[in-house]
Design an enzyme around this catalytic site. Structure first.
Site, PDB file in Angstrom:
ATOM      1  N   HIS A 128     -12.367 -39.418  -1.645  1.00 22.22           N
ATOM      2  CA  HIS A 128     -11.834 -39.615  -0.130  1.00 22.22           C
ATOM      3  C   HIS A 128     -10.437 -39.293  -0.719  1.00 22.22           C
ATOM      4  O   HIS A 128      -9.878 -39.993  -1.636  1.00 22.22           O
ATOM      5  CB  HIS A 128     -11.623 -41.453  -0.134  1.00 22.22           C
ATOM      6  N   GLU A 133     -23.000 -50.264   2.133  1.00 18.73           N
ATOM      7  CA  GLU A 133     -21.817 -50.224   0.952  1.00 18.73           C
ATOM      8  C   GLU A 133     -22.237 -51.805   0.627  1.00 18.73           C
ATOM      9  O   GLU A 133     -22.683 -52.127   0.093  1.00 18.73           O
ATOM     10  CB  GLU A 133     -20.943 -49.598   1.497  1.00 18.73           C
ATOM     11  N   ASP A 142     -15.936 -41.043  -5.065  1.00 16.92           N
ATOM     12  CA  ASP A 142     -15.971 -42.274  -4.103  1.00 16.92           C
ATOM     13  C   ASP A 142     -14.086 -41.698  -3.812  1.00 16.92           C
ATOM     14  O   ASP A 142     -13.548 -41.345  -2.975  1.00 16.92           O
ATOM     15  CB  ASP A 142     -15.891 -43.508  -3.737  1.00 16.92           C
ATOM     16  N   ASP A 143     -13.439 -43.153  -4.835  1.00 16.49           N
ATOM     17  CA  ASP A 143     -12.119 -43.207  -5.412  1.00 16.49           C
ATOM     18  C   ASP A 143     -11.266 -43.078  -6.357  1.00 16.49           C
ATOM     19  O   ASP A 143     -11.391 -44.566  -7.114  1.00 16.49           O
ATOM     20  CB  ASP A 143     -11.479 -44.463  -4.831  1.00 16.49           C
TER      21      ASP A 143
HETATM   22  N1  ADE Z   1     -12.052 -45.775   1.922  1.00 17.63           N
HETATM   23  C1  ADE Z   1     -11.856 -45.289   0.880  1.00 17.63           C
HETATM   24  N2  ADE Z   1     -12.833 -45.480   0.298  1.00 17.63           N
HETATM   25  C2  ADE Z   1     -13.302 -47.074   0.969  1.00 17.63           C
HETATM   26  C3  ADE Z   1     -14.737 -47.291   0.233  1.00 17.63           C
HETATM   27  N3  ADE Z   1     -15.419 -47.137  -0.849  1.00 17.63           N
HETATM   28  N4  ADE Z   1     -15.528 -47.873   1.708  1.00 17.63           N
HETATM   29  C4  ADE Z   1     -14.525 -47.933   1.812  1.00 17.63           C
HETATM   30  N5  ADE Z   1     -13.803 -47.421   3.207  1.00 17.63           N
HETATM   31  C5  ADE Z   1     -13.558 -46.870   2.318  1.00 17.63           C
HETATM   32 ZN    ZN Z   2     -16.137 -44.013   0.826  1.00 15.16          ZN
END
Ligand code: ADE
Ligand code: ZN
Length: 336
Positions: A17, A198, A276-277
Site C-alpha cells: 500500500h 488476513e 504490505d505497509d
Molecule cells: N490497508 C492498508 N494496509 C492494510 C492491511 N494490511 N489490511 C487491510 N487494509 C489495509
Molecule cells: Zn494489505
C-alpha cells in the site's frame, strides 16, 4: 536481500500500500510543507504509536497520517521514496495499491492522488530499475455503491490502473457485498485482487474466489483453517501474497517463528513475500526475507522459489516476467 554478502534477491512486490510507505520523517516534512499541525510533538512521539493490537488499531493511525498528503507533489515524493528504498531491497517489479476512495473522502480530488503516484511510476523503470503497475484498492468498510462510483470515475478518466483491490477492516465486511464492483472491473478489462483471510475467516477467501473471481488473494493465511480450501488453492495455483512482518505486528501470528509461511511453501501453495505497509510494520521486502531466512534457516532454493512465485503471480507482461525470472536465476547461480 540487503544481507552481506552478495546482491539482494530480485523479486516482484505484489502487496504494497503506497500510503503504508509514509515514513515518520516524511510525515513531518509534508505536514510542515502543508502547514498542518500534527497531533504528535516529535518523531519519537509518533513512533510510540506504532504498537498495534489488531488491524483496526493500525488502520486508525494509517488513515490519520494520510492527512499530510495534499498535493500531487506529496503523492509523488512518497512514491519516489518507496521506489528508491524498494530498489535497494531487490524489488524489480511492484504492483502498488493506492486508496483513492480514502483520499476522496477527505476532499482530495481523484486526479491529485492518481496523477501524483502515476506520474512517478511512468519513469520508474528508467529511474529506479523497477517496473510498476498500479492497483486501485477500495474500502470494504464503506458502502459498495461508493466504491462503484469511484471505480466508474477511474474508468471514465482512463486512470492508468491494471486492476482493483479490496482492503481496510475485514471482519464483518465479506467479499459478497462487492460482486457488482468486481463485475464492473472485469468488464473494463481490469485484473482483480482482494484482501481475504488476513483477520477474517477462511470462507472470505472462498467468497473472493467464487463471487469476485479474483486473480490472487492478498494475505490468505487463514486458509490453513480449512484443509479442503488449501487443497483447492494448491490445485488451482491461486497466488497468496503473504506479508510476514505485517502478520506479526497486527497480531495475526504471535511471533515470526510461528508464522506458517514455511508450512505453506512445503504444502505447495503459491506464496510470495511482501511488505504490505513497510513504514508501519518494521521493514521492507528485504527485511522480511532476511528475518524469514534467519528464523527458519530458509535455503537458497526456498528463497529463489519465493521470488519465482512473485514473478509468476504478477501481472507483468510475459517479456518482463522472462527478464525478472532471468534475474532470479542469475542470483541463484551466484549463490553457488
Ligand atoms: N490497508 C492498508 N494496509 C492494510 C492491511 N494490511 N489490511 C487491510 N487494509 C489495509
Ligand atoms: Zn494489505
Amino acid at each position: 536481500m540487503s544481507t552481506a554478502p552478495g546482491p539482494a534477491l530480485p523479486c516482484a512486490e505484489l502487496h504494497l500500500h503506497i500510503e503504508g510507505t509514509l515514513e515518520p520523517e516524511l510525515i513531518f516534512e509534508l505536514a510542515a510543507r502543508n502547514g498542518i499541525q500534527l497531533p504528535y510533538a516529535n518523531l519519537q512521539e509518533l513512533r510510540s504509536r506504532y504498537e498495534f493490537t489488531d488491524l483496526q488499531s493500525f488502520l486508525d493511525l494509517y488513515y490519520a497520517n494520510m492527512e499530510v498528503l495534499r498535493t500531487e507533489a506529496d503523492f509523488a515524493d512518497m512514491t519516489r521514496a518507496y521506489l528508491r528504498r524498494a530498489a535497494a531491497a531487490g524489488v524489480r517489479h511492484v504492483e502498488m495499491m493506492v486508496d483513492p476512495q480514502a483520499h476522496l473522502l477527505r476532499g482530495i480530488p481523484l486526479q491529485v492522488c492518481m496523477n501524483g503516484v502515476a506520474g512517478v511510476l511512468a519513469t520508474s523503470l528508467e529511474e529506479f530499475g523497477v517496473s510498476t503497475e498500479l492497483i486501485a484498492a477500495f474500502l470494504r468498510d464503506r458502502p459498495a455503491a461508493e466504491a462503484e462510483a469511484v471505480l466508474a470515475q477511474l474508468i471514465a478518466s482512463r486512470a492508468p490502473i491494471v486492476g482493483i483491490g479490496l482492503d481496510s477492516a475485514e471482519v464483518g465486511n465479506p467479499p459478497e457485498g462487492f460482486v457488482e464492483l468486481y463485475r464492473m472491473a472485469r468488464d473494463a478489462g481490469l485484473k482483480c485482487v482482494a484482501h481475504a483471510g488476513e483477520e477474517g475467516p477462511s470462507h472470505y477467501i472462498e467468497q473472493a474466489l467464487d463471487l469476485l473471481l479474483v486473480d490472487r488473494i492478498d494475505h490468505g493465511i487463514r486458509c490453513l483453517d480449512d484443509s479442503v480450501l488449501v487443497d483447492r488453492l494448491v490445485r488451482e495455483r491461486i497466488p497468496l501474497t503473504i506479508c510476514p512482518l505485517s502478520n506479526v505486528r497486527l497480531r495475526s501470528v504471535d511471533t515470526l517463528a510461528e508464522h506458517p509461511l514455511p508450512q505453506m511453501l512445503a504444502r505447495g501453495l503459491n506464496v510470495s513475500v511482501n511488505s504490505d505497509d513497510p513504514a508501519y510494520f518494521g521493514g521492507y521486502v528485504d527485511d522480511n526475507f532476511r528475518l524469514l531466512r534467519d528464523t527458519f534457516a530458509l535455503s537458497t532454493d526456498q528463497l529463489a522459489t519465493l521470488a519465482v512465485n512473485s514473478v509468476e503471480a504478477s501481472f507483468a507482461p510475459p517479456a518482463r516476467q522472462a527478464e525478472l525470472l532471468e534475474m532470479v536465476s542469475s542470483w541463484r547461480a551466484a549463490q553457488g
